[in-house]
Design a protein around this motif. Structure first.
Motif, PDB file in Angstrom:
ATOM      1  N   THR A 145     148.320 -43.755  38.280  1.00 12.94           N
ATOM      2  CA  THR A 145     147.819 -42.440  37.884  1.00 12.94           C
ATOM      3  C   THR A 145     146.438 -42.605  37.280  1.00 12.94           C
ATOM      4  OG1 THR A 145     150.016 -41.500  37.504  1.00 12.94           O
ATOM      5  CG2 THR A 145     148.178 -40.477  36.333  1.00 12.94           C
ATOM      6  N   LEU A 193     144.746 -37.794  39.260  1.00  9.14           N
ATOM      7  CA  LEU A 193     145.132 -38.248  40.588  1.00  9.14           C
ATOM      8  C   LEU A 193     146.417 -39.042  40.440  1.00  9.14           C
ATOM      9  CD1 LEU A 193     141.957 -37.763  40.855  1.00  9.14           C
ATOM     10  CD2 LEU A 193     142.146 -39.223  42.866  1.00  9.14           C
ATOM     11  N   PHE A 234     151.016 -39.306  45.814  1.00 12.38           N
ATOM     12  CA  PHE A 234     151.525 -38.070  46.414  1.00 12.38           C
ATOM     13  C   PHE A 234     153.037 -38.142  46.569  1.00 12.38           C
ATOM     14  CE2 PHE A 234     152.720 -35.092  49.642  1.00 12.38           C
ATOM     15  CZ  PHE A 234     151.920 -33.996  49.383  1.00 12.38           C
ATOM     16  N   HIS A 273     154.694 -32.111  44.903  1.00 12.69           N
ATOM     17  CA  HIS A 273     153.372 -31.565  45.207  1.00 12.69           C
ATOM     18  C   HIS A 273     153.292 -30.746  46.492  1.00 12.69           C
ATOM     19  CE1 HIS A 273     152.537 -35.626  43.152  1.00 12.69           C
ATOM     20  NE2 HIS A 273     152.486 -34.694  42.226  1.00 12.69           N
ATOM     21  N   ASP A 299     153.114 -26.609  46.341  1.00 11.40           N
ATOM     22  CA  ASP A 299     151.860 -26.128  45.756  1.00 11.40           C
ATOM     23  C   ASP A 299     150.696 -26.359  46.710  1.00 11.40           C
ATOM     24  OD1 ASP A 299     153.009 -25.225  43.426  1.00 11.40           O
ATOM     25  OD2 ASP A 299     152.509 -27.009  42.258  1.00 11.40           O
ATOM     26  N   LEU A 300     150.652 -27.540  47.304  1.00 14.35           N
ATOM     27  CA  LEU A 300     149.545 -27.854  48.200  1.00 14.35           C
ATOM     28  C   LEU A 300     149.605 -26.994  49.460  1.00 14.35           C
ATOM     29  CD1 LEU A 300     147.082 -29.710  48.436  1.00 14.35           C
ATOM     30  CD2 LEU A 300     148.513 -31.293  49.738  1.00 14.35           C
ATOM     31  N   ALA A 319     147.698 -37.171  45.253  1.00 14.79           N
ATOM     32  CA  ALA A 319     147.559 -35.737  44.995  1.00 14.79           C
ATOM     33  C   ALA A 319     146.568 -35.542  43.854  1.00 14.79           C
ATOM     34  CB  ALA A 319     148.898 -35.127  44.622  1.00 14.79           C
ATOM     35  N   ILE A 320     145.772 -34.500  43.952  1.00  7.51           N
ATOM     36  CA  ILE A 320     144.834 -34.136  42.886  1.00  7.51           C
ATOM     37  C   ILE A 320     145.436 -32.944  42.148  1.00  7.51           C
ATOM     38  CG2 ILE A 320     142.479 -33.426  42.324  1.00  7.51           C
ATOM     39  CD1 ILE A 320     141.633 -34.632  45.050  1.00  7.51           C
ATOM     40  N   LEU A 321     145.728 -33.158  40.863  1.00  6.60           N
ATOM     41  CA  LEU A 321     146.400 -32.129  40.068  1.00  6.60           C
ATOM     42  C   LEU A 321     145.435 -31.486  39.087  1.00  6.60           C
ATOM     43  CD1 LEU A 321     149.717 -33.978  39.086  1.00  6.60           C
ATOM     44  CD2 LEU A 321     149.148 -32.805  41.229  1.00  6.60           C
ATOM     45  N   ARG A 357     149.349 -28.047  38.891  1.00  6.78           N
ATOM     46  CA  ARG A 357     149.551 -27.828  40.329  1.00  6.78           C
ATOM     47  C   ARG A 357     148.692 -28.771  41.161  1.00  6.78           C
ATOM     48  NH1 ARG A 357     148.710 -21.723  41.863  1.00  6.78           N
ATOM     49  NH2 ARG A 357     149.384 -22.595  43.870  1.00  6.78           N
ATOM     50  N   ALA A 358     149.219 -29.138  42.322  1.00  6.58           N
ATOM     51  CA  ALA A 358     148.428 -29.911  43.287  1.00  6.58           C
ATOM     52  C   ALA A 358     147.427 -28.971  43.950  1.00  6.58           C
ATOM     53  CB  ALA A 358     149.332 -30.539  44.335  1.00  6.58           C
ATOM     54  N   HIS A 370     144.011 -33.383  47.878  1.00  2.00           N
ATOM     55  CA  HIS A 370     144.433 -34.779  47.992  1.00  2.00           C
ATOM     56  C   HIS A 370     143.283 -35.628  48.517  1.00  2.00           C
ATOM     57  CE1 HIS A 370     144.819 -34.652  52.382  1.00  2.00           C
ATOM     58  NE2 HIS A 370     145.787 -33.761  52.345  1.00  2.00           N
TER      59      HIS A 370
END
Length: 235
Positions: free
Chosen positions: A25, A33, A36, A41, A44-45, A89-91, A97-98, A101
């Motif tokens: 992380t 980040l 994934f 995720h 949301d994505l 995943a980018i949160l 929320r995602a 990515h």
């Protein structure tokens, strides 16, 4: 015929292999980040990237757009299992929320070379401070944590926004591989960019100056633009 040529004398390098990127992380102020995970995720994505209004996100990616969540989840369930590409995943830290990515891919520990790719920024992430911070976090991980020598960015030569982003983030253009691939039934000429470990300290300084809270006014607008020196072109 036996050649008597000798190898040119150069700087002897440390040949210790780099650490292979793992499921870690990377925490920032605006985004995290994380490895994934479809269950955590996926929905949301999908919600942030689906629908006709988001078709423009997908033309230059290998996958998508997806007709429904079932086809989306089938693809991303497999993608989440892979070690190369290694998908993050980018949160959004505010919402959890995602919102996008990115992946570390074409990983070569012996040469300490890795590429960043498969970048998807949904409208929730585009043109935000977090969008830039995500690329800073990955670059810092590659150079400072893993000790890699070369960090690559490749994109379709027609993808002008991706090329602008590469230069903004400090990558240098190296050339275009013509008729390099066939993607979604179409030719892809591939523009190659790179960043070297010798360039990273300057690029890092530019990122950190831009990300400094003092660089933003009360409305969150930047005071000075990002300057990583990435507009230069390699000769």
């Amino acid at each position: 015929m036996t050649s008597t040529a000798t190898l040119p004398v150069g700087i002897e390098l440390d040949t210790t292999p780099g650490e292979r990127p793992g499921r870690v992380t990377l925490q920032g102020r605006f985004v995290d980040l994380v490895p994934f995970d479809l269950a955590a995720h996926g929905r949301d994505l999908y919600d942030a990237s689906s629908g006709p209004e988001n078709d423009g996100l997908w033309p230059y990616l290998w996958q998508g757009p997806f007709a429904d969540y079932e086809s989306f989840s089938a693809h991303y369930a497999e993608a989440a299992k892979k070690d190369d590409p290694l998908l993050f995943a980018i949160l959004d830290r505010k919402t959890g929320r995602a919102v996008g990515h990115a992946a570390l891919m074409r990983i070569v520990p012996n040469d300490r070379v890795v590429e960043v790719g498969n970048i998807l920024y949904t409208p929730l992430l585009q043109r935000t401070i977090g969008a830039t911070e995500a690329m800073y976090l990955l670059a810092r991980h590659v150079f400072d944590d893993l000790g890699y020598r070369r960090y690559e960015w490749k994109c379709n030569d027609l993808n002008a926004p991706s090329q602008r982003a590469a230069r903004r983030y400090g990558f240098r253009y190296e050339g275009t591989f013509r008729q390099h691939m066939i993607v979604k039934g179409r030719n892809r000429d591939t523009a190659w960019f790179s960043m070297l470990d010798s360039e990273w300290p300057r690029v890092k300084q530019g990122f950190e100056a831009w990300l400094d809270p003092a660089n933003f006014d009360d409305e969150g607008r930047q005071i000075a633009s990002l300057d990583t020196g990435g507009a230069e072109t390699a000769s």
